[in-house]
Design a protein around this motif. Structure first.
Motif, mmCIF file in Angstrom:
data_model
loop_
_atom_site.group_PDB
_atom_site.id
_atom_site.type_symbol
_atom_site.label_atom_id
_atom_site.label_comp_id
_atom_site.label_asym_id
_atom_site.label_seq_id
_atom_site.Cartn_x
_atom_site.Cartn_y
_atom_site.Cartn_z
ATOM 1 N N ALA A 65 0.824 -1.210 0.000
ATOM 2 C CA ALA A 65 0.000 0.000 0.000
ATOM 3 C C ALA A 65 0.860 1.264 0.000
ATOM 4 C CB ALA A 65 -0.938 0.010 1.205
ATOM 5 N N ASN A 66 2.113 1.122 0.412
ATOM 6 C CA ASN A 66 3.048 2.247 0.443
ATOM 7 C C ASN A 66 4.182 2.024 -0.551
ATOM 8 O OD1 ASN A 66 2.247 4.116 2.793
ATOM 9 N ND2 ASN A 66 1.968 2.041 3.584
ATOM 10 N N GLU A 67 3.869 1.422 -1.677
ATOM 11 C CA GLU A 67 4.849 1.047 -2.686
ATOM 12 C C GLU A 67 5.775 2.216 -3.030
ATOM 13 O OE1 GLU A 67 6.011 0.607 -7.049
ATOM 14 O OE2 GLU A 67 4.077 1.462 -6.570
ATOM 15 N N GLY A 68 7.080 1.919 -3.041
ATOM 16 C CA GLY A 68 8.077 2.927 -3.377
ATOM 17 C C GLY A 68 8.535 3.774 -2.211
ATOM 18 N N ARG A 69 7.866 3.690 -1.079
ATOM 19 C CA ARG A 69 8.249 4.467 0.105
ATOM 20 C C ARG A 69 9.048 3.594 1.062
ATOM 21 N NH1 ARG A 69 2.255 6.413 1.120
ATOM 22 N NH2 ARG A 69 2.114 7.985 -0.515
ATOM 23 N N VAL A 70 10.077 4.167 1.634
ATOM 24 C CA VAL A 70 10.829 3.457 2.668
ATOM 25 C C VAL A 70 10.066 3.653 3.971
ATOM 26 C CG1 VAL A 70 12.987 3.313 3.940
ATOM 27 C CG2 VAL A 70 13.021 3.800 1.478
ATOM 28 N N LEU A 71 9.651 2.543 4.557
ATOM 29 C CA LEU A 71 8.920 2.581 5.821
ATOM 30 C C LEU A 71 9.883 2.215 6.944
ATOM 31 C CD1 LEU A 71 5.733 0.741 4.575
ATOM 32 C CD2 LEU A 71 6.008 3.202 4.940
ATOM 33 N N THR A 72 9.893 3.012 7.989
ATOM 34 C CA THR A 72 10.800 2.768 9.103
ATOM 35 C C THR A 72 10.312 1.580 9.923
ATOM 36 O OG1 THR A 72 9.632 4.202 10.654
ATOM 37 C CG2 THR A 72 11.347 5.232 9.257
ATOM 38 N N TYR A 73 11.234 1.010 10.701
ATOM 39 C CA TYR A 73 10.860 -0.085 11.590
ATOM 40 C C TYR A 73 9.718 0.346 12.502
ATOM 41 C CZ TYR A 73 15.172 -2.407 10.159
ATOM 42 O OH TYR A 73 16.173 -3.003 9.432
ATOM 43 N N GLU A 74 9.795 1.557 13.014
ATOM 44 C CA GLU A 74 8.755 2.064 13.915
ATOM 45 C C GLU A 74 7.405 2.137 13.214
ATOM 46 O OE1 GLU A 74 7.718 5.899 16.759
ATOM 47 O OE2 GLU A 74 9.644 5.836 15.742
ATOM 48 N N GLN A 84 10.879 -0.459 21.739
ATOM 49 C CA GLN A 84 12.240 -0.078 21.342
ATOM 50 C C GLN A 84 13.181 -1.273 21.374
ATOM 51 O OE1 GLN A 84 12.853 3.112 20.398
ATOM 52 N NE2 GLN A 84 14.909 2.559 19.789
ATOM 53 N N ASP A 85 14.032 -1.400 20.364
ATOM 54 C CA ASP A 85 15.089 -2.408 20.272
ATOM 55 C C ASP A 85 14.614 -3.846 20.041
ATOM 56 O OD1 ASP A 85 17.015 -0.434 20.606
ATOM 57 O OD2 ASP A 85 16.995 -0.661 22.778
ATOM 58 N N ILE A 86 13.326 -4.084 19.982
ATOM 59 C CA ILE A 86 12.836 -5.438 19.720
ATOM 60 C C ILE A 86 12.303 -5.543 18.299
ATOM 61 C CG2 ILE A 86 11.100 -7.155 20.360
ATOM 62 C CD1 ILE A 86 11.325 -6.158 23.214
ATOM 63 N N GLU A 87 11.776 -4.448 17.798
ATOM 64 C CA GLU A 87 11.065 -4.476 16.521
ATOM 65 C C GLU A 87 11.910 -4.890 15.329
ATOM 66 O OE1 GLU A 87 13.057 -0.631 16.320
ATOM 67 O OE2 GLU A 87 12.065 -1.694 17.929
ATOM 68 N N ASN A 88 13.181 -4.535 15.279
ATOM 69 C CA ASN A 88 14.004 -4.845 14.113
ATOM 70 C C ASN A 88 14.095 -6.351 13.876
ATOM 71 O OD1 ASN A 88 14.342 -2.107 14.419
ATOM 72 N ND2 ASN A 88 16.558 -2.159 14.215
ATOM 73 N N ASN A 89 14.362 -7.126 14.936
ATOM 74 C CA ASN A 89 14.448 -8.570 14.797
ATOM 75 C C ASN A 89 13.096 -9.191 14.466
ATOM 76 O OD1 ASN A 89 17.192 -8.595 15.316
ATOM 77 N ND2 ASN A 89 16.900 -8.863 17.509
ATOM 78 N N THR A 90 12.054 -8.711 15.080
ATOM 79 C CA THR A 90 10.708 -9.227 14.820
ATOM 80 C C THR A 90 10.313 -8.967 13.378
ATOM 81 O OG1 THR A 90 10.064 -8.837 17.110
ATOM 82 C CG2 THR A 90 8.289 -9.067 15.515
ATOM 83 N N ARG A 113 19.086 -0.544 5.204
ATOM 84 C CA ARG A 113 19.835 -0.835 6.422
ATOM 85 C C ARG A 113 19.647 0.230 7.508
ATOM 86 N NH1 ARG A 113 25.366 -3.771 6.742
ATOM 87 N NH2 ARG A 113 25.774 -3.565 8.950
ATOM 88 N N GLU A 114 19.315 -0.249 8.705
ATOM 89 C CA GLU A 114 19.118 0.564 9.904
ATOM 90 C C GLU A 114 17.955 1.545 9.794
ATOM 91 O OE1 GLU A 114 22.727 2.278 11.415
ATOM 92 O OE2 GLU A 114 23.869 0.456 11.011
ATOM 93 N N VAL A 115 17.110 1.390 8.751
ATOM 94 C CA VAL A 115 15.954 2.282 8.598
ATOM 95 C C VAL A 115 14.661 1.482 8.564
ATOM 96 C CG1 VAL A 115 14.832 4.029 7.144
ATOM 97 C CG2 VAL A 115 17.327 3.979 7.357
ATOM 98 N N GLY A 116 14.542 0.543 7.602
ATOM 99 C CA GLY A 116 13.310 -0.207 7.466
ATOM 100 C C GLY A 116 13.256 -0.983 6.163
ATOM 101 N N TYR A 117 12.080 -1.016 5.536
ATOM 102 C CA TYR A 117 11.865 -1.797 4.320
ATOM 103 C C TYR A 117 11.053 -1.002 3.311
ATOM 104 C CZ TYR A 117 13.596 -5.865 6.781
ATOM 105 O OH TYR A 117 14.403 -6.724 7.458
ATOM 106 N N CYS A 118 11.172 -1.435 2.047
ATOM 107 C CA CYS A 118 10.473 -0.773 0.963
ATOM 108 C C CYS A 118 10.018 -1.824 -0.043
ATOM 109 C CB CYS A 118 11.418 0.224 0.283
ATOM 110 S SG CYS A 118 10.695 1.091 -1.109
ATOM 111 N N PHE A 119 8.767 -1.776 -0.455
ATOM 112 C CA PHE A 119 8.260 -2.631 -1.529
ATOM 113 C C PHE A 119 8.436 -1.878 -2.833
ATOM 114 C CE2 PHE A 119 5.126 -4.010 -4.557
ATOM 115 C CZ PHE A 119 5.224 -5.384 -4.491
ATOM 116 N N GLU A 120 9.089 -2.529 -3.798
ATOM 117 C CA GLU A 120 9.309 -1.880 -5.091
ATOM 118 C C GLU A 120 8.890 -2.803 -6.221
ATOM 119 O OE1 GLU A 120 13.510 -1.030 -4.915
ATOM 120 O OE2 GLU A 120 13.112 0.992 -4.177
ATOM 121 N N ALA A 121 8.084 -2.268 -7.119
ATOM 122 C CA ALA A 121 7.744 -2.973 -8.356
ATOM 123 C C ALA A 121 8.738 -2.550 -9.414
ATOM 124 C CB ALA A 121 6.312 -2.634 -8.770
#
Length: 120
Positions: A57-66, A78-84, A111-119
């Motif tokens: 739904a947020n394609e192309g945007r980098v979403l932070t771990y938070e 805090q500090d648990i979300e990255n591994n989960t 890295r150290e920010v989050g994830y992004c879905f890219e088509a």
């Protein structure tokens, strides 16, 4: 003596249909909670589906771990979300990439920010 009432004031409930989200090789049906890669249905857990849906739904945007943690899990630790999140993304990728080896999309780690879905 029976009294017959005419019930005309029933509450009306409208179903909000979310449209299908389509990318080359990937279709998501939010109302049915189904995901297809090509014509193959991908079996996802509830969290995996929610995670994929949020990323797509947020394609192309980098979403932070938070952001991901708050929107998929509903809270923030805090500090648990990255591994989960990383663990869930890894399993999600395995399922999607196995079903669709020549896919036209990817879930990219920033890295150290989050994830992004890219088509592609």
């Amino acid at each position: 003596m029976e009294v017959f009432r005419k019930y005309t004031d029933f509450p009306k409930y409208e179903v909000d249909y979310t449209p299908t989200i389509s990318f080359p090789d990937l279709e998501i049906y939010p109302d049915q909670r189904k995901v297809y890669c090509g014509k193959q249905e991908i079996s996802l857990t509830a969290k995996q589906f929610n995670l994929l849906y949020y990323l797509v739904a947020n394609e192309g945007r980098v979403l932070t771990y938070e952001q991901i943690y708050q929107n998929v899990w509903g809270n923030y630790v805090q500090d648990i979300e990255n591994n989960t999140i990383g663990s869930h993304v890894c399993k999600l990728r395995e399922k999607l990439y196995k079903a669709c080896p020549d896919r036209q999309f990817e879930i990219r780690c920033v890295r150290e920010v989050g994830y992004c879905f890219e088509a592609k």
